[in-house]
Scaffold this motif. Sequence first.
Motif, mmCIF file in Angstrom:
data_model
loop_
_atom_site.group_PDB
_atom_site.id
_atom_site.type_symbol
_atom_site.label_atom_id
_atom_site.label_comp_id
_atom_site.label_asym_id
_atom_site.label_seq_id
_atom_site.Cartn_x
_atom_site.Cartn_y
_atom_site.Cartn_z
ATOM 1 N N SER A 112 3.511 80.754 104.122
ATOM 2 C CA SER A 112 4.292 81.465 103.036
ATOM 3 C C SER A 112 4.939 80.272 102.210
ATOM 4 O O SER A 112 5.665 79.133 102.808
ATOM 5 C CB SER A 112 5.209 82.492 103.268
ATOM 6 N N TYR A 113 5.371 80.295 100.989
ATOM 7 C CA TYR A 113 6.086 79.364 100.067
ATOM 8 C C TYR A 113 6.706 80.110 98.977
ATOM 9 O O TYR A 113 6.279 81.136 98.527
ATOM 10 C CB TYR A 113 4.899 78.254 99.649
ATOM 11 N N SER A 114 7.803 79.420 98.400
ATOM 12 C CA SER A 114 8.429 79.793 97.118
ATOM 13 C C SER A 114 9.015 78.396 96.487
ATOM 14 O O SER A 114 9.494 77.546 97.220
ATOM 15 C CB SER A 114 9.416 80.955 97.586
ATOM 16 N N PHE A 154 12.938 75.039 97.161
ATOM 17 C CA PHE A 154 11.425 74.872 97.552
ATOM 18 C C PHE A 154 11.495 75.130 99.001
ATOM 19 O O PHE A 154 12.116 74.536 99.808
ATOM 20 C CB PHE A 154 10.819 73.619 97.127
ATOM 21 N N SER A 155 10.741 75.982 99.182
ATOM 22 C CA SER A 155 10.764 76.311 100.717
ATOM 23 C C SER A 155 9.023 76.929 101.271
ATOM 24 O O SER A 155 8.386 77.184 100.650
ATOM 25 C CB SER A 155 11.677 77.362 101.177
ATOM 26 N N VAL A 156 8.998 76.300 102.513
ATOM 27 C CA VAL A 156 7.667 76.754 103.196
ATOM 28 C C VAL A 156 7.893 77.215 104.684
ATOM 29 O O VAL A 156 8.779 76.712 105.281
ATOM 30 C CB VAL A 156 6.786 75.601 103.232
ATOM 31 N N GLN A 167 10.686 77.432 109.173
ATOM 32 C CA GLN A 167 10.885 77.188 107.811
ATOM 33 C C GLN A 167 11.493 75.857 107.477
ATOM 34 O O GLN A 167 12.327 75.488 108.413
ATOM 35 C CB GLN A 167 11.837 78.199 107.170
ATOM 36 N N HIS A 169 13.034 73.733 103.938
ATOM 37 C CA HIS A 169 13.498 73.953 102.692
ATOM 38 C C HIS A 169 14.223 72.726 101.992
ATOM 39 O O HIS A 169 14.750 72.011 102.656
ATOM 40 C CB HIS A 169 14.225 75.309 102.520
#
Length: 292
Positions: A112-114, A154-156, A167, A169
């Motif tokens: 997942s990412y954002s 930014f995070s994965v 995670q 970030h």
Amino acid sequence: MTESLNSELFLRHVLPRAAALAAALTCLSLFSCAVRAQTAASTAAPAATPPKAPPAESTFTIGGGAAVTTRYAGSDETLVAPLVAAEYTHPSGFFIGTLRGAGYGGGLGPVSYSAAISYRGPRYEKKKDGAGFGSGSKYLNGMGDVKGSVTGHFSVGYSVLPWLDLQVHTEQPLTKRENGAVYGLGVSAKLLDDGKDTWVLSAGANAGDAKYLQTYHGVTAAQAARTGYAVFTPKSGFYQVEASASWQHKFSKNWSVLGSVGAQHLVGDAAKSPLTRRKTTPVAYVAAGYTF
């Protein structure tokens, strides 16, 4: 739009210097970030907050409660502050609100990412209180104000197991770049999820570049002359580790109550800073939320 509020929406940075508290904990961590942004109590980045998958349909969440934190990173002054949160999320992955700022999140399989634009609030040198929000401290007099900045987050995340998430970030300043950047990693474990109650344990560590450590934990020659503190020039590296336990109870499809208790511990040069009056500080909050 009657999807219930879940922990992925509500769980660092919070406080305009941005203090921290992860799948179920995302809600808790995000809420803690909201706390910091509203109380200007810390300069820490978000704790472990795995990016959440977009909902099947548009949702809007509102919530409120209270949080316990400190006036600045390293402070020994406890602060109780109100929490107010609101966020809209679209099935495309777009979101906007007080929790995560404005951005986009998605996923592919276990990944997942954002990416989002948010705000790191200021740190004031003078002690201020008003309407339940506090900032500044008598121990910062003469240090000068640290101005707020627009930041890119930014995070994965990676779901190792259905109950275990990892995670990484980063928080990058887009304005006031001299305030520095933060990098972090975290892990969260869902201990129980029976449909109504969810229990999660999380842990994380944050590192900052030289600019970040100097801004929030360092003392320049000019600041030393005004405050009496010794000159202190910290190096880049890890400055904080943290752990928390969170709980969520769903009363219905719409109503939920959330709670979290944890601690943050300064390490490295941040722990050695003349500004640090307490290395380990408690962090907690309780809040109710409604999703529709």
